[in-house]
Design an enzyme around this catalytic site. Structure first.
Site, PDB file in Angstrom:
ATOM      1  N   ASN A  39       1.942   4.802   1.536  1.00  0.00           N
ATOM      2  CA  ASN A  39       2.032   3.421   2.043  1.00  0.00           C
ATOM      3  C   ASN A  39       3.244   2.789   1.359  1.00  0.00           C
ATOM      4  O   ASN A  39       3.182   2.422   0.199  1.00  0.00           O
ATOM      5  CB  ASN A  39       0.742   2.663   1.709  1.00  0.00           C
ATOM      6  CG  ASN A  39       0.827   1.199   2.116  1.00  0.00           C
ATOM      7  OD1 ASN A  39       1.756   0.795   2.821  1.00  0.00           O
ATOM      8  ND2 ASN A  39      -0.139   0.407   1.681  1.00  0.00           N
ATOM      9  N   LYS A  79       4.593  -0.025   1.939  1.00  0.00           N
ATOM     10  CA  LYS A  79       4.533  -1.496   1.852  1.00  0.00           C
ATOM     11  C   LYS A  79       5.871  -2.104   2.285  1.00  0.00           C
ATOM     12  O   LYS A  79       6.516  -1.538   3.169  1.00  0.00           O
ATOM     13  CB  LYS A  79       4.108  -1.906   0.444  1.00  0.00           C
ATOM     14  CG  LYS A  79       2.848  -1.138  -0.013  1.00  0.00           C
ATOM     15  CD  LYS A  79       2.247  -1.627  -1.295  1.00  0.00           C
ATOM     16  CE  LYS A  79       0.997  -0.815  -1.612  1.00  0.00           C
ATOM     17  NZ  LYS A  79       0.278  -1.267  -2.800  1.00  0.00           N
ATOM     18  N   HIS A  92      -5.931  -3.350   4.315  1.00  0.00           N
ATOM     19  CA  HIS A  92      -5.416  -3.204   2.944  1.00  0.00           C
ATOM     20  C   HIS A  92      -5.693  -4.490   2.167  1.00  0.00           C
ATOM     21  O   HIS A  92      -5.607  -5.588   2.730  1.00  0.00           O
ATOM     22  CB  HIS A  92      -3.916  -2.897   2.975  1.00  0.00           C
ATOM     23  CG  HIS A  92      -3.425  -2.422   1.643  1.00  0.00           C
ATOM     24  ND1 HIS A  92      -3.164  -3.287   0.610  1.00  0.00           N
ATOM     25  CD2 HIS A  92      -3.203  -1.179   1.164  1.00  0.00           C
ATOM     26  CE1 HIS A  92      -2.791  -2.582  -0.447  1.00  0.00           C
ATOM     27  NE2 HIS A  92      -2.807  -1.303  -0.143  1.00  0.00           N
ATOM     28  N   GLU A 129      -3.936  -6.091   0.212  1.00  0.00           N
ATOM     29  CA  GLU A 129      -2.823  -7.060   0.251  1.00  0.00           C
ATOM     30  C   GLU A 129      -2.873  -7.883   1.545  1.00  0.00           C
ATOM     31  O   GLU A 129      -2.550  -9.069   1.550  1.00  0.00           O
ATOM     32  CB  GLU A 129      -1.487  -6.312   0.094  1.00  0.00           C
ATOM     33  CG  GLU A 129      -1.297  -5.843  -1.342  1.00  0.00           C
ATOM     34  CD  GLU A 129      -0.494  -4.566  -1.505  1.00  0.00           C
ATOM     35  OE1 GLU A 129       0.218  -4.169  -0.567  1.00  0.00           O
ATOM     36  OE2 GLU A 129      -0.594  -3.961  -2.593  1.00  0.00           O
ATOM     37  N   GLU A 188      -9.987   1.821  -2.145  1.00  0.00           N
ATOM     38  CA  GLU A 188      -8.944   1.383  -3.075  1.00  0.00           C
ATOM     39  C   GLU A 188      -9.486   0.238  -3.936  1.00  0.00           C
ATOM     40  O   GLU A 188      -9.474  -0.932  -3.495  1.00  0.00           O
ATOM     41  CB  GLU A 188      -7.729   0.875  -2.306  1.00  0.00           C
ATOM     42  CG  GLU A 188      -7.021   1.925  -1.484  1.00  0.00           C
ATOM     43  CD  GLU A 188      -5.550   1.570  -1.253  1.00  0.00           C
ATOM     44  OE1 GLU A 188      -4.696   2.377  -1.603  1.00  0.00           O
ATOM     45  OE2 GLU A 188      -5.265   0.472  -0.733  1.00  0.00           O
ATOM     46  N   GLY A 239      -1.464  -0.659  -8.067  1.00  0.00           N
ATOM     47  CA  GLY A 239      -0.209  -1.104  -8.677  1.00  0.00           C
ATOM     48  C   GLY A 239      -0.324  -1.453 -10.153  1.00  0.00           C
ATOM     49  O   GLY A 239       0.589  -2.044 -10.721  1.00  0.00           O
ATOM     50  N   SER A 263      -2.952   3.616  -7.990  1.00  0.00           N
ATOM     51  CA  SER A 263      -2.223   4.212  -9.121  1.00  0.00           C
ATOM     52  C   SER A 263      -2.292   5.743  -9.178  1.00  0.00           C
ATOM     53  O   SER A 263      -2.287   6.328 -10.254  1.00  0.00           O
ATOM     54  CB  SER A 263      -2.690   3.606 -10.446  1.00  0.00           C
ATOM     55  OG  SER A 263      -2.375   2.229 -10.475  1.00  0.00           O
TER      56      SER A 263
HETATM   57  P1  13P Z   1      -0.271   2.096  -5.887  1.00  0.00           P
HETATM   58  O1  13P Z   1      -0.278   3.584  -5.668  1.00  0.00           O
HETATM   59  O2  13P Z   1       1.100   1.538  -6.128  1.00  0.00           O
HETATM   60  O3  13P Z   1      -1.279   1.693  -6.906  1.00  0.00           O
HETATM   61  O4  13P Z   1      -0.742   1.422  -4.511  1.00  0.00           O
HETATM   62  C1  13P Z   1      -1.885   1.868  -3.909  1.00  0.00           C
HETATM   63  C2  13P Z   1      -1.958   1.281  -2.573  1.00  0.00           C
HETATM   64  O5  13P Z   1      -2.097   0.070  -2.418  1.00  0.00           O
HETATM   65  C3  13P Z   1      -1.813   2.172  -1.418  1.00  0.00           C
HETATM   66  O6  13P Z   1      -2.167   1.535  -0.249  1.00  0.00           O
END
Ligand code: 13P
Length: 253
Positions: free
Chosen positions: A10, A12, A99, A101, A171, A177, A217
């Site tokens: 992903n 983003k 997601h 976010e 997640e 992150g 992560s």
């Molecule tokens: P990270 O791997 O940067 O923690 O992000 C995970 C994520 O949000 C994947 O959709």
């Protein structure tokens, strides 16, 4: 037959046209297609403007391209939004929905996520549907009820046939992150819990078949242990999917 592991990048809101295309070309150059793709499905989700060219670059390979979002209306006066019909017209058949976010920054509630899910499925677009609890939820030991509620309000409104087009991505928000993944034990317990509630709702066949990915992560050092844990069918990767050497290592792990 062993289920294929599913590795999803992903990206983003990262990478411009040049960065996107050169990553994809290099990735396809360095990867040993036969070796990797016979037991893994690899999906990359770049930004909207580069989906079309990304799909063209990956034509004839086993790499798949996904969108990061979709709108729940067919078409019309919805400035800035992208429909299922548009995605299909450029050959995109996979989308990430729900997601954290999108839920937190763009205030997508479960009602609109359910509508997004339904429109994607109506157009036979596969869905990677994200669920996850906050740090506070886990601290209060509410993670299981939160996950069950998220599924009840969205995915569990789908028929058995629709479920076949869905992958779940667990997640935990506190692991996204932050550099600190959930422990293998926490991951295994949650994935088992999710599979069990699918079992209660849809029976054995569906609950064994559904892919449950972990995200939060993942990096090239921990990917193998996570992705090959009990009840884990793959990973959804943010930051570490942006560095080609790291992503190649994750895919090869
Ligand atoms: P990270 O791997 O940067 O923690 O992000 C995970 C994520 O949000 C994947 O959709």
């Amino acid at each position: 037959m062993m289920k294929k592991k599913i590795i999803v990048a992903n990206w983003k809101m990262n990478y411009d046209l040049h960065e996107t295309t050169s990553f994809l070309r290099n990735f396809l150059k360095y990867i040993n297609e036969k070796k990797i793709f016979h037991n893994k499905e690899v999906i990359i989700a770049p930004s909207f403007p580069f989906l079309h060219i990304s799909n063209q670059i990956s034509q004839g390979t086993s790499l798949k391209i996904a969108a990061q979002n979709i709108y729940f209306k067919e078409k019309g006066s919805y400035t800035g939004e992208i429909s299922a019909y548009m995605l299909k017209s450029i050959g995109i058949n996979i989308v990430i929905i729900g997601h954290s976010e999108r839920r937190n920054i763009f205030f997508e509630d479960e009602n609109s996520l359910l509508k997004k899910l339904k429109i994607a499925l109506k157009h036979k677009i596969k869905v990677i549907f994200c669920i996850g609890e906050t740090y506070e939820d886990r601290n209060k030991n509410n993670q299981y009820s939160i996950i069950e509620k998220q599924l009840n309000n969205t995915i569990f409104n789908c028929s058995t046939d629709e479920i076949k087009l869905i992958h779940i991505a667990y997640e935990p928000i506190w692991a996204i992150g932050t550099g600190s993944t959930a422990t293998i034990n926490q991951i295994k317990k949650m994935h088992k819990f999710i599979r069990n509630i699918f079992n209660k709702k849809y029976g054995n066949f569906i609950s064994n078949k559904i892919s449950i990915l972990y995200g939060g992560s993942i990096n090239h050092l921990n990917a193998k242990d996570i992705i090959y844990s009990d009840n884990v069918d793959g990973g959804l990767i943010g930051k570490s999917s942006l560095k080609i050497e790291q992503f190649l290592k994750i895919v090869q792990s």
